[in-house]
Motif scaffolding. Structure first.
Motif, PDB file in Angstrom:
ATOM      1  N   PRO A  51       0.798  -1.436   0.060  1.00 52.35           N
ATOM      2  CA  PRO A  51       0.019   0.230  -0.231  1.00 52.35           C
ATOM      3  C   PRO A  51       0.517   0.944   0.052  1.00 52.35           C
ATOM      4  O   PRO A  51       1.923   1.161   0.550  1.00 52.35           O
ATOM      5  N   LYS A  52      -0.001   2.688  -0.616  1.00 51.07           N
ATOM      6  CA  LYS A  52       0.594   3.698  -1.334  1.00 51.07           C
ATOM      7  C   LYS A  52       1.266   3.992   0.641  1.00 51.07           C
ATOM      8  O   LYS A  52       1.580   4.847   0.940  1.00 51.07           O
ATOM      9  N   GLY A  53      -0.120   4.585   1.262  1.00 55.65           N
ATOM     10  CA  GLY A  53      -0.368   5.572   1.875  1.00 55.65           C
ATOM     11  C   GLY A  53      -0.329   4.740   3.378  1.00 55.65           C
ATOM     12  O   GLY A  53      -0.152   3.462   3.820  1.00 55.65           O
ATOM     13  N   GLN A  54      -0.945   5.130   4.862  1.00 58.65           N
ATOM     14  CA  GLN A  54      -0.939   4.920   5.509  1.00 58.65           C
ATOM     15  C   GLN A  54      -2.618   4.511   6.550  1.00 58.65           C
ATOM     16  O   GLN A  54      -2.525   5.527   7.678  1.00 58.65           O
ATOM     17  N   ALA A  55      -3.044   4.306   5.229  1.00 59.64           N
ATOM     18  CA  ALA A  55      -4.537   4.580   6.013  1.00 59.64           C
ATOM     19  C   ALA A  55      -4.687   3.937   7.308  1.00 59.64           C
ATOM     20  O   ALA A  55      -4.465   2.925   7.266  1.00 59.64           O
ATOM     21  N   LEU A  56      -5.734   4.937   8.013  1.00 58.14           N
ATOM     22  CA  LEU A  56      -6.286   3.967   9.488  1.00 58.14           C
ATOM     23  C   LEU A  56      -7.028   3.233   9.713  1.00 58.14           C
ATOM     24  O   LEU A  56      -7.697   2.768   8.754  1.00 58.14           O
ATOM     25  N   SER A  57      -7.191   1.972   9.795  1.00 58.64           N
ATOM     26  CA  SER A  57      -8.416   1.062   9.895  1.00 58.64           C
ATOM     27  C   SER A  57      -9.637   1.594  10.084  1.00 58.64           C
ATOM     28  O   SER A  57      -9.612   2.701  11.541  1.00 58.64           O
ATOM     29  N   PRO A  58     -10.584   1.253  10.090  1.00 65.15           N
ATOM     30  CA  PRO A  58     -12.218   1.236  11.045  1.00 65.15           C
ATOM     31  C   PRO A  58     -12.111   0.908  12.984  1.00 65.15           C
ATOM     32  O   PRO A  58     -12.375   1.670  13.130  1.00 65.15           O
ATOM     33  N   TYR A  59     -11.300  -0.054  13.093  1.00 62.42           N
ATOM     34  CA  TYR A  59     -11.702  -0.505  14.150  1.00 62.42           C
ATOM     35  C   TYR A  59      -9.705  -0.323  15.611  1.00 62.42           C
ATOM     36  O   TYR A  59      -9.522  -0.395  14.779  1.00 62.42           O
ATOM     37  N   TYR A  75       6.129   0.642   2.173  1.00 64.03           N
ATOM     38  CA  TYR A  75       7.498   0.338   2.744  1.00 64.03           C
ATOM     39  C   TYR A  75       7.200   2.599   3.647  1.00 64.03           C
ATOM     40  O   TYR A  75       6.891   3.278   2.949  1.00 64.03           O
ATOM     41  N   PHE A  76       8.613   2.313   4.934  1.00 66.08           N
ATOM     42  CA  PHE A  76       8.156   2.848   5.892  1.00 66.08           C
ATOM     43  C   PHE A  76       8.864   5.001   4.486  1.00 66.08           C
ATOM     44  O   PHE A  76       8.517   6.076   4.967  1.00 66.08           O
ATOM     45  N   LEU A  77       9.785   3.702   4.141  1.00 68.19           N
ATOM     46  CA  LEU A  77      11.192   5.299   3.833  1.00 68.19           C
ATOM     47  C   LEU A  77      10.602   5.523   2.315  1.00 68.19           C
ATOM     48  O   LEU A  77      12.220   6.042   1.798  1.00 68.19           O
ATOM     49  N   GLY A  78      10.054   4.329   1.815  1.00 68.31           N
ATOM     50  CA  GLY A  78       9.882   4.030   0.618  1.00 68.31           C
ATOM     51  C   GLY A  78      10.612   2.678  -0.217  1.00 68.31           C
ATOM     52  O   GLY A  78      11.388   2.463   0.652  1.00 68.31           O
ATOM     53  N   GLU A  79      10.099   2.434  -1.231  1.00 65.03           N
ATOM     54  CA  GLU A  79      11.136   1.236  -1.502  1.00 65.03           C
ATOM     55  C   GLU A  79      12.620   1.251  -2.081  1.00 65.03           C
ATOM     56  O   GLU A  79      12.967   1.184  -1.736  1.00 65.03           O
ATOM     57  N   LYS A  80      12.724   3.214  -2.894  1.00 65.92           N
ATOM     58  CA  LYS A  80      14.051   3.256  -3.081  1.00 65.92           C
ATOM     59  C   LYS A  80      15.357   2.854  -2.454  1.00 65.92           C
ATOM     60  O   LYS A  80      16.353   2.938  -1.865  1.00 65.92           O
ATOM     61  N   VAL A 110      26.755   0.286   5.686  1.00 64.09           N
ATOM     62  CA  VAL A 110      26.126   0.951   6.936  1.00 64.09           C
ATOM     63  C   VAL A 110      24.949   0.859   6.761  1.00 64.09           C
ATOM     64  O   VAL A 110      24.357   1.414   5.299  1.00 64.09           O
ATOM     65  N   PHE A 111      23.992   0.378   7.410  1.00 63.03           N
ATOM     66  CA  PHE A 111      22.266   0.193   7.232  1.00 63.03           C
ATOM     67  C   PHE A 111      21.813   0.493   8.877  1.00 63.03           C
ATOM     68  O   PHE A 111      22.228   0.417   9.559  1.00 63.03           O
ATOM     69  N   GLU A 112      20.192   0.432   9.094  1.00 60.60           N
ATOM     70  CA  GLU A 112      19.400   0.913  10.134  1.00 60.60           C
ATOM     71  C   GLU A 112      18.255  -0.571   9.969  1.00 60.60           C
ATOM     72  O   GLU A 112      18.186  -0.952   8.852  1.00 60.60           O
ATOM     73  N   THR A 113      18.200  -0.596  11.216  1.00 59.19           N
ATOM     74  CA  THR A 113      16.988  -1.697  11.322  1.00 59.19           C
ATOM     75  C   THR A 113      15.861  -0.770  12.232  1.00 59.19           C
ATOM     76  O   THR A 113      16.654  -0.062  13.423  1.00 59.19           O
ATOM     77  N   GLY A 114      14.251  -1.388  11.986  1.00 55.01           N
ATOM     78  CA  GLY A 114      13.591  -1.141  12.835  1.00 55.01           C
ATOM     79  C   GLY A 114      12.498  -1.528  12.371  1.00 55.01           C
ATOM     80  O   GLY A 114      12.034  -2.140  10.894  1.00 55.01           O
ATOM     81  N   THR A 115      10.969  -2.063  13.249  1.00 52.40           N
ATOM     82  CA  THR A 115       9.263  -2.316  12.450  1.00 52.40           C
ATOM     83  C   THR A 115       9.656  -1.977  11.281  1.00 52.40           C
ATOM     84  O   THR A 115       9.050  -2.354  10.282  1.00 52.40           O
ATOM     85  N   ALA A 116       9.616  -0.548  11.606  1.00 52.87           N
ATOM     86  CA  ALA A 116       8.823   0.390  10.429  1.00 52.87           C
ATOM     87  C   ALA A 116      10.235   0.418   8.926  1.00 52.87           C
ATOM     88  O   ALA A 116       9.927   0.230   8.063  1.00 52.87           O
ATOM     89  N   ALA A 117      11.201   0.190   9.371  1.00 50.84           N
ATOM     90  CA  ALA A 117      12.178   0.736   8.098  1.00 50.84           C
ATOM     91  C   ALA A 117      12.862  -0.533   7.652  1.00 50.84           C
ATOM     92  O   ALA A 117      13.540  -0.221   7.014  1.00 50.84           O
ATOM     93  N   GLU A 118      12.732  -1.269   7.963  1.00 50.04           N
ATOM     94  CA  GLU A 118      13.240  -3.051   7.590  1.00 50.04           C
ATOM     95  C   GLU A 118      14.580  -2.831   8.247  1.00 50.04           C
ATOM     96  O   GLU A 118      15.045  -2.525   9.179  1.00 50.04           O
ATOM     97  N   ILE A 119      15.239  -2.734   6.741  1.00 50.61           N
ATOM     98  CA  ILE A 119      16.540  -3.446   6.669  1.00 50.61           C
ATOM     99  C   ILE A 119      16.546  -2.301   6.260  1.00 50.61           C
ATOM    100  O   ILE A 119      16.926  -2.191   5.095  1.00 50.61           O
ATOM    101  N   THR A 120      17.111  -0.857   6.039  1.00 52.07           N
ATOM    102  CA  THR A 120      17.734   0.282   5.682  1.00 52.07           C
ATOM    103  C   THR A 120      18.921   0.438   5.220  1.00 52.07           C
ATOM    104  O   THR A 120      19.813   1.127   6.106  1.00 52.07           O
ATOM    105  N   PRO A 121      19.410   0.843   4.324  1.00 54.26           N
ATOM    106  CA  PRO A 121      20.708   1.015   3.688  1.00 54.26           C
ATOM    107  C   PRO A 121      21.060   2.557   3.837  1.00 54.26           C
ATOM    108  O   PRO A 121      20.260   3.392   3.418  1.00 54.26           O
ATOM    109  N   ILE A 122      22.090   2.899   4.348  1.00 60.98           N
ATOM    110  CA  ILE A 122      22.476   3.745   4.312  1.00 60.98           C
ATOM    111  C   ILE A 122      23.616   4.568   3.741  1.00 60.98           C
ATOM    112  O   ILE A 122      24.620   3.798   3.681  1.00 60.98           O
ATOM    113  N   HIS A 123      23.452   5.654   2.482  1.00 64.36           N
ATOM    114  CA  HIS A 123      24.416   5.135   1.244  1.00 64.36           C
ATOM    115  C   HIS A 123      25.480   6.352   1.821  1.00 64.36           C
ATOM    116  O   HIS A 123      26.119   6.794   0.850  1.00 64.36           O
TER     117      HIS A 123
END
Ligand SMILES: Cc1ncc(COP(=O)(O)O)c(C=O)c1O
Length: 334
Positions: free
Chosen positions: A26-34, A155-160, A279-292
């Motif tokens: 999904p592209k956005g962060q749509a809130l759920s109804p419940y 993707y939290f910070l984008g697929e790129k 170098v890379f960072e990890t987190g639930t939202a960021a998953e495994i994000t390389p730092i360039h």
């Protein structure tokens, strides 16, 4: 990148070579109804929090971030019990008596995720001190409230960012030391420090900030753990460097050890980080994000890096394609 570079990490070759990053999310962060609110599922956005809730004034809330991923068996929550255990650990440090067990919280997360019908989602359990007097001993009189909300998250910070990495800077704000605050807790008040660093990075055109400890060693990014690769060794720090010991961090360390990668866990300095290969960072939202990039210094990214191998392996685990770690997933059911 030469073919030789692939052979640098031969123990990952059995992981399916499919490109998990092309799977649409999904592209956005749509809130759920419940929402799960103090033990029951309710229609979301009808709840209200008192303007004199202690948490709003003094940051006295603790929370978690949990990912839900699509698997062949349906939506699954990643390391659900570990997150709920950490939530109760954070609450304990703040004298917050959460009236639910880990099992009840896990069931709540399963129920609300199923009810919302999401599969690429972010689950946010949060426990907070509610209405009470103006004093700063909320444990005396303030109610403890708990909710579990869900929203879509791709993707939290984008697929790129996952593919090519992000640009970071070292923040002028230092990480608060664990002698001042229980840094292992995931507590709302702690994030004022992260917000300052993230805003500074944003204002200067960077994607994220790296916070140093007062002694100049590296702590974390604004919301993730820092790893680096030098030669054939993977490095990261631990709670003595005032980090939130990430569940993604722990998963990455396990996956690296599964593949016989040499791992060293110890404090490290900024100059050691700047001399790294990757170098890379990890987190639930960021998953495994390389730092360039850190402050103009460049690092390797791309599909032959250890970060990319770990990312592929991690994506396989979170989507149920790694039988060895099937126990990391809790199926939500239909
Ligand atoms: C400051 C900080 N460090 C580390 C992490 C990574 O923790 P986890 O991998 O459990 O999401 C997070 C994110 O939750 C965080 O906010």
């Amino acid at each position: 990148m030469s073919v030789d570079a692939v052979v640098e990490w031969p123990n990952f070759l059995h992981i399916p070579q499919e490109d998990s990053l092309t799977v649409s999310r999904p592209k956005g962060q749509a809130l759920s109804p419940y929402i799960w609110w103090n033990g029951e599922i309710q229609t979301a956005q009808t709840q209200s929090i008192h303007y004199y809730a202690n948490a709003l004034h003094y940051g006295t809330a603790v929370f978690e971030g949990i990912r839900c991923y699509p698997t062949e068996g349906g939506p699954a929550l990643f390391r659900l019990e570990d997150h709920m255990q950490r939530l109760l650990g954070s609450a304990k440090l703040y004298g917050m008596n959460v009236p639910y067990t880990v099992e009840q919280l896990c069931q709540g997360a399963i129920d609300v995720t199923r009810k919302n019908g999401v599969s690429n989602a972010y689950i946010r359990p949060l426990a907070f001190f509610g209405y009470g007097p103006i004093d700063i001993t909320p444990k005396k009189e303030c109610s403890v409230n708990v909710f579990i909300a869900t929203r879509e998250l791709g993707y939290f910070l984008g697929e790129k960012a996952l593919r090519n990495g992000i640009r970071t800077m070292v923040s002028s704000w230092r990480k608060f030391p664990h002698a001042c605050m229980p840094t292992m807790a995931k507590a709302s008040g702690h994030y004022a420090n992260s917000v300052l660093a993230a805003h500074e990075a944003y204002d200067r055109g960077f994607d994220d900030a790296i916070l140093l400890n007062l002694d100049g060693t590296v702590s974390s990014t604004s919301g993730g753990n820092v790893f680096f690769v030098k030669g054939h060794t993977l490095f990261t720090n631990d709670e003595t460097s005032a980090i939130v010991p990430g569940i993604t961090r722990d998963s990455v360390l396990t996956l690296a050890r599964d593949a016989d990668v040499e791992v060293k866990i110890r404090p490290f300095t900024r100059e050691e980080l700047l001399r790294a290969d990757e170098v890379f960072e990890t987190g639930t939202a960021a998953e495994i994000t390389p730092i360039h990039e850190i402050d103009g210094v460049e690092f390797r990214t791309g599909k032959n890096t250890l970060a990319a191998q770990l990312q592929r392996t991690y994506m396989a685990a979170v989507t149920g394609k790694n039988a060895q770690h099937a126990d990391w997933l809790t199926l939500v059911g239909s």
